[in-house]
Write an enzyme that holds these catalytic residues in place. Structure first.
Site, mmCIF file in Angstrom:
data_model
loop_
_atom_site.group_PDB
_atom_site.id
_atom_site.type_symbol
_atom_site.label_atom_id
_atom_site.label_comp_id
_atom_site.label_asym_id
_atom_site.label_seq_id
_atom_site.Cartn_x
_atom_site.Cartn_y
_atom_site.Cartn_z
ATOM 1 N N LEU A 188 -4.854 -1.103 0.942
ATOM 2 C CA LEU A 188 -5.449 -2.172 1.741
ATOM 3 C C LEU A 188 -4.856 -2.009 3.135
ATOM 4 O O LEU A 188 -3.686 -1.622 3.275
ATOM 5 C CB LEU A 188 -5.078 -3.549 1.177
ATOM 6 C CG LEU A 188 -5.735 -3.931 -0.157
ATOM 7 C CD1 LEU A 188 -5.213 -5.283 -0.637
ATOM 8 C CD2 LEU A 188 -7.253 -3.966 -0.039
ATOM 9 N N ASP A 189 -5.636 -2.321 4.171
ATOM 10 C CA ASP A 189 -5.111 -2.219 5.541
ATOM 11 C C ASP A 189 -3.913 -3.145 5.701
ATOM 12 O O ASP A 189 -3.770 -4.135 4.968
ATOM 13 C CB ASP A 189 -6.181 -2.640 6.558
ATOM 14 C CG ASP A 189 -7.370 -1.703 6.534
ATOM 15 O OD1 ASP A 189 -7.226 -0.556 6.079
ATOM 16 O OD2 ASP A 189 -8.454 -2.151 6.965
ATOM 17 N N LYS A 190 -3.124 -2.855 6.715
ATOM 18 C CA LYS A 190 -1.923 -3.667 6.951
ATOM 19 C C LYS A 190 -2.290 -5.155 7.126
ATOM 20 O O LYS A 190 -1.584 -6.043 6.655
ATOM 21 C CB LYS A 190 -1.204 -3.139 8.200
ATOM 22 C CG LYS A 190 0.157 -3.721 8.422
ATOM 23 C CD LYS A 190 0.867 -2.990 9.546
ATOM 24 C CE LYS A 190 2.202 -3.660 9.844
ATOM 25 N NZ LYS A 190 2.865 -3.080 11.014
ATOM 26 N N LYS A 246 -14.622 -3.458 7.259
ATOM 27 C CA LYS A 246 -14.635 -3.716 8.708
ATOM 28 C C LYS A 246 -15.720 -2.883 9.388
ATOM 29 O O LYS A 246 -16.455 -3.382 10.242
ATOM 30 C CB LYS A 246 -13.266 -3.389 9.311
ATOM 31 C CG LYS A 246 -12.171 -4.344 8.849
ATOM 32 C CD LYS A 246 -10.820 -3.876 9.323
ATOM 33 C CE LYS A 246 -9.713 -4.736 8.724
ATOM 34 N NZ LYS A 246 -8.404 -4.130 8.839
#
Ligand code: URA
Length: 232
Positions: free
Chosen positions: A101-103, A186
């Protein structure tokens, strides 16, 4: 490994519950009642009996983490905290996150040492559904929803696979995808001239985020949850 940790790893109870069980004298190691929770055991070879039932060490462990924002989905990082640092897990298990998962994304992240299962869950042939709750900059039009559900151009060599959009309110949607491309959600929202303001994964394959886990908290998966993952 400490005896109390061994029992916790097998989901016998919380750390304080298992300490209490040990003090009550209902746990034996190689035929001897042991009342010290910090007793060191050889988990692969010692015979541990709880309430008359022998317990077997598990080679593989599976955690669900509610990943908070600000930590990276990696085993090591020189600058940021990693998801592994959040787990109260035994060292030496070679744990790793199943995908990333992205930061700045929060929510359900599986952490395991079962490489074969991870590989299968992430394989493009067999991508499992993942559902994200997204706050978005602007409401989606019917055309946007249709585009997201059929496939959008996010700059890769092919369109995204069909996804499922559920509109919860003007600025809140869930998006279910079964691929796992870099920054996929995104980029999908950007492809329809929108923007993700915050993102949380609420489902991974057959598992839903356990809402009793606060961001940063984790728990072992139940036997049934592990079975569901293997079946998916
Ligand atoms: N899609 C994204 O854009 N970010 C994530 O972290 C996961 C899916």
């Amino acid at each position: 490994m400490r005896l109390d940790r061994f029992l916790c790893e097998l989901n016998i109870g919380t750390r304080s519950q298992v300490k209490e069980y040990i003090r009550q004298g209902i746990v034996s190691v190689n035929g001897q009642i042991v009342k010290a929770p910090d007793c060191k055991i050889a988990e692969e070879t010692d015979r541990i009996v709880f309430k008359g039932e022998e317990l077997f060490y598990r080679q593989f462990v599976y955690y669900m983490l509610n990943k908070p924002k600000g930590v990276v989905s990696a085993t090591k990082d020189n600058t940021a905290d990693t998801v592994l640092g959040l787990l109260d897990a035994p060292t030496g298990k070679n744990l790793f996150p199943v995908g990333r998962l992205d930061k700045d994304t929060e929510g359900l992240l599986l952490i395991t040492n079962d490489g074969a299962l991870s590989h299968r869950l992430l394989s493009p042939k067999n991508h499992v559904d993942k559902t994200y709750l997204a706050e978005i900059r602007a409401p989606l039009s019917c055309e946007d929803i249709q585009a997201l559900e059929t496939g959008v151009d996010i700059g890769d060599d092919k369109l995204t696979a069909p996804a499922k959009v559920k509109v919860l309110s003007d600025r809140q949607i869930t998006l279910t995808i079964h691929e796992g491309r870099f920054h996929q959600v995104k980029r999908m929202l950007q492809a329809v001239d929108n923007e993700v303001l915050s993102l949380k994964r609420i489902r991974f394959g057959p598992l839903f985020l356990d809402e009793s886990l606060a961001p940063g908290e984790s728990r072992l998966l139940t036997t049934q949850e592990v079975a569901l993952l293997h079946e998916s």
